[in-house]
Design a protein around this motif. Structure first.
Motif, short mmCIF file in Angstrom:
data_model
loop_
_atom_site.label_atom_id
_atom_site.label_comp_id
_atom_site.label_asym_id
_atom_site.label_seq_id
_atom_site.Cartn_x
_atom_site.Cartn_y
_atom_site.Cartn_z
N ALA A 1 32.07 32.09 31.12
CA ALA A 1 31.52 33.36 30.63
C ALA A 1 30.74 33.15 29.34
N GLU A 2 31.17 32.20 28.52
CA GLU A 2 30.49 31.96 27.25
C GLU A 2 29.06 31.46 27.48
N ILE A 3 28.87 30.56 28.43
CA ILE A 3 27.53 30.03 28.69
C ILE A 3 26.65 31.11 29.31
N SER A 4 27.19 31.88 30.23
CA SER A 4 26.41 32.96 30.84
C SER A 4 26.00 33.99 29.80
N ARG A 5 26.93 34.40 28.96
CA ARG A 5 26.60 35.39 27.92
C ARG A 5 25.57 34.85 26.95
N ALA A 6 25.68 33.58 26.60
CA ALA A 6 24.71 32.98 25.69
C ALA A 6 23.32 32.98 26.31
N ALA A 7 23.24 32.65 27.59
CA ALA A 7 21.94 32.63 28.26
C ALA A 7 21.30 34.01 28.24
N LEU A 8 22.08 35.04 28.54
CA LEU A 8 21.55 36.41 28.51
C LEU A 8 21.10 36.80 27.11
N TYR A 9 21.93 36.51 26.13
CA TYR A 9 21.61 36.87 24.75
C TYR A 9 20.32 36.19 24.29
N LEU A 10 20.19 34.91 24.56
CA LEU A 10 19.01 34.16 24.11
C LEU A 10 17.73 34.69 24.78
N LEU A 11 17.82 35.02 26.06
CA LEU A 11 16.66 35.56 26.75
C LEU A 11 16.27 36.92 26.20
N GLU A 12 17.26 37.76 25.92
CA GLU A 12 16.96 39.07 25.35
C GLU A 12 16.35 38.95 23.96
N GLU A 13 16.83 37.99 23.17
CA GLU A 13 16.27 37.78 21.84
C GLU A 13 14.81 37.33 21.91
N LEU A 14 14.44 36.70 23.02
CA LEU A 14 13.06 36.27 23.21
C LEU A 14 12.18 37.38 23.78
N GLY A 15 12.76 38.54 24.01
CA GLY A 15 11.98 39.69 24.46
C GLY A 15 12.02 39.96 25.95
N PHE A 16 12.80 39.19 26.69
CA PHE A 16 12.91 39.42 28.13
C PHE A 16 13.95 40.50 28.43
N THR A 17 13.72 41.26 29.47
CA THR A 17 14.75 42.13 30.03
C THR A 17 15.58 41.28 30.98
N ALA A 18 16.79 40.95 30.57
CA ALA A 18 17.61 40.00 31.32
C ALA A 18 18.90 40.68 31.77
N VAL A 19 19.30 40.40 33.00
CA VAL A 19 20.54 40.94 33.56
C VAL A 19 21.27 39.81 34.27
N CYS A 20 22.50 40.10 34.66
CA CYS A 20 23.34 39.07 35.28
C CYS A 20 23.79 39.50 36.67
N ASN A 21 23.53 38.65 37.65
CA ASN A 21 24.09 38.70 39.00
C ASN A 21 23.53 39.76 39.94
N LYS A 22 22.82 40.74 39.46
CA LYS A 22 22.31 41.79 40.36
C LYS A 22 20.79 41.85 40.25
N PRO A 23 20.09 41.71 41.39
CA PRO A 23 20.65 41.53 42.75
C PRO A 23 20.85 40.08 43.18
N TYR A 24 20.66 39.12 42.29
CA TYR A 24 20.80 37.71 42.66
C TYR A 24 21.94 37.07 41.87
N ALA A 25 23.02 36.74 42.57
CA ALA A 25 24.18 36.15 41.90
C ALA A 25 24.19 34.63 41.97
N GLY A 26 23.26 34.07 42.73
CA GLY A 26 23.25 32.62 42.92
C GLY A 26 23.46 32.28 44.38
N GLY A 27 22.83 31.22 44.84
CA GLY A 27 22.93 30.81 46.23
C GLY A 27 23.88 29.65 46.43
#
Length: 294
Positions: A201-227
């Motif tokens: 969870a720590e790595i996933s949260r960090a990835a989301l936070y860093l992307l949002e800080e760069l100005g991206f609208t970032a979400v987790c798992n919906k609609p793509y959770a991984g293949g």
């Protein structure tokens, strides 16, 4: 490299000068080298058959080697063979002759036409003008799918042995019309961790936070959770973490012409920053885990 060619390397590993961070980057769907025989067997034209490519994703993440991680990239197209599936997710309707008994013919992905040997490209467009021999489908799996995954496993295992952990980033793109269910939010990037099962969870949260800080609208798992790749290689309890990252194509490519837009290099630069920052976070995270274990 021309996107239509008769001879090409099926996939390639771009190695860093020094493998200095516990990461492996993978681009399984950005291949744009189409076998001539495949094009001749298709009912689609040269433009239509490219609709399922993850356009230029290998280039978006090409700085992986500069920051100390290998990048595995497919050169064969996803429409020809999809390595982000189980090895034998096959649609009997596509083939002349009986599939082997071990084939998974009943998965949702097969039902949707998107098995290991896909039946369609995006927008429900049938690829083939006729059925394929069963031997052709099996040959693609034996000669491309299995060597590709053997290479990916080797990279992940090597990384884990060298650093005591490995983080696999599986790189993809998604159509520009994707919206979150029940809202008008159009995500720029979706991080998939199989609902917390393929990465900490720590790595996933960090990835989301860093992307949002760069100005991206970032979400987790919906609609793509991984293949399949994220699910198969992610084992957080063994310090094997796998994240899927989906980048909205509308950010960097004209989806009608499939040509890079002027914004491509800004997106590429922002993702380079993201990759560097995530590597720094994981280094600190690994140190914290080691300290806690003492």
């Amino acid at each position: 490299m021309d996107w239509v060619t008769g001879e090409y390397e099926l996939f390639e590993v771009h190695e860093p000068t020094v493998h200095s961070i516990p990461f492996v980057y993978n681009s399984p769907h950005s291949g744009r080298c189409y076998p001539v025989s495949f094009l001749e067997s298709s009912r689609l034209n040269a433009y239509e058959i490219r609709r399922s490519e993850d356009h230029f994703v290998d280039e978006l993440f090409s700085s992986a080697t500069e920051i100390g991680a290998p990048l595995l990239k497919a050169n064969f197209p996803r429409a020809y063979l999809d390595v982000n599936r189980e090895p034998y997710e096959l649609d009997q309707r596509m083939f002349d002759g009986a599939l082997p008994s071990y084939a998974n013919i009943g998965s949702m992905r097969v039902a949707g036409g998107l098995g290991t040997v896909p039946r369609i490209v995006a927008e429900n467009m049938d690829i083939y003008a006729h059925r394929l021999p069963v031997d052709e489908g099996i040959h693609r799996i034996e000669s491309i799918y299995k060597p590709y995954h053997a290479c990916l496993r080797k990279l992940v295992s090597r990384t884990h042995a060298s650093f005591g952990m490995a983080v696999l980033i599986d790189c993809h793109s998604m159509p520009g019309n994707i919206r979150l269910t029940g809202s008008n939010i159009r995500p720029d990037i979706i991080i998939g961790d199989r609902y917390g099962t393929s990465a900490s969870a720590e790595i996933s949260r960090a990835a989301l936070y860093l992307l949002e800080e760069l100005g991206f609208t970032a979400v987790c798992n919906k609609p793509y959770a991984g293949g399949f790749i994220t699910e198969h290689y992610g084992r957080p309890v063994r310090s094997l973490h796998a994240l899927q990252i989906e980048v909205n194509r509308a950010l960097y490519v004209d989806e009608k012409t499939l040509v890079k837009t002027a914004e491509f290099y800004a997106v590429q630069s922002a993702l380079d920053t993201f990759m560097r920052q995530l590597a720094m976070f994981v280094s600190e995270y690994a140190n914290d885990m080691a300290f806690a274990a003492e």
